[in-house]
Design a protein around this motif. Structure first.
Motif: not given
Length: 271
Positions: A155-165
């Motif tokens: 969940k946090n990895r998906i969140r980080t990807w969304l916030l970065g991209n």
């Protein structure tokens, strides 16, 4: 630096100075506003600040809020500024603050500002199935404002990807979200809700609550307030008795205050 408990009245007086600036701008520019939250309770029970309160809050509906964003930066005197996502990228909240730059306020959450008055916005929200769009986008706003969270869960990895991209620019997302909410509110059947019509965590008010205004005595002056302010309070707090027990009569927000140190100087010294 002194504790807020020791200087609660002086803190309130600094907030009243800012409220006077807001009131002057709104009357000059024909902008409606209302006292908000605990400030409404204070006006109702004490004709002023709650004796233990450490801030003053103001609310506006979206058209008045946007007009204030347009005119306030040029009309505020030196030593005060308006912070909001409409004014640029240097903001920390999805609502606005009018800040006294020559003071320091350290909040319980660790944030440091000058003494301020918050201005929150109430948007029209549709009373139909379209509200799910607002709920979804509101939750994305929380993600954008909170940023990356620690941890390597999926969940946090998906969140980080969304916030970065996808959601990398907070200001752009909030401006876009605002336009969507304004469009959703263009319906015959609507209510008002706080901060982008955040159905996820606030109550919805009847239109008449935010479409009729009056004035109320507060700290020796008449300030604007929604006419049906008791209905506003009953809806917001889900009760009819607004007296607080002794254990809740404590400053809710701040830990330390310095009335003479600019908060940017305080931050520079702390680095």
């Amino acid at each position: 630096m002194e504790t807020v408990d020791q200087n609660i009245r002086q803190t309130q007086l600094k907030c009243i100075e800012i409220l006077d600036l807001i009131d002057d701008i709104c009357r000059r520019e024909h902008i409606r506003y209302s006292l908000c939250g605990g400030s409404v309770i204070g006006a109702h029970l004490y004709k002023g600040c709650l004796p233990w309160d450490d801030d003053i809050d103001v609310m506006m509906v979206r058209p008045d809020y946007e007009r204030f964003q347009q005119v306030a930066p040029a009309l505020l005197p030196e030593g005060f500024h308006l912070e909001s996502y409409q004014q640029g990228d240097d903001f920390r909240n999805p609502f606005s603050k009018v800040v006294n730059d020559n003071t320091t306020y350290v909040q319980k959450n660790g944030e440091v500002y000058g003494i301020f008055v918050d201005i929150t916005v109430y948007d029209r929200v549709p009373l139909n199935a379209l509200r799910w769009i607002d709920v979804f986008l509101y939750k994305r706003m929380l993600m954008v404002m909170r940023g990356v969270l620690p941890g390597r869960s999926l969940k946090n990895r998906i969140r980080t990807w969304l916030l970065g991209n996808v959601l990398s620019n907070r200001r752009h997302y909030l401006m876009w979200y605002q336009r969507v909410v304004e469009r959703l509110g263009r319906t015959k059947h609507y209510g008002y809700s706080e901060l982008f019509g955040a159905w996820a965590n606030t109550f919805v008010y009847r239109p008449s609550v935010f479409e009729n205004y009056s004035t109320i005595a507060f700290e020796g002056k008449q300030y604007m307030i929604v006419r049906d302010y008791l209905e506003y309070l009953e809806t917001r707090y889900q009760r009819t008795d607004f007296h607080e027990p002794a254990e809740k009569q404590v400053p809710p927000h701040h830990v330390f205050v310095d009335f003479n140190m600019p908060y940017r100087q305080y931050l520079a010294q702390r680095r």
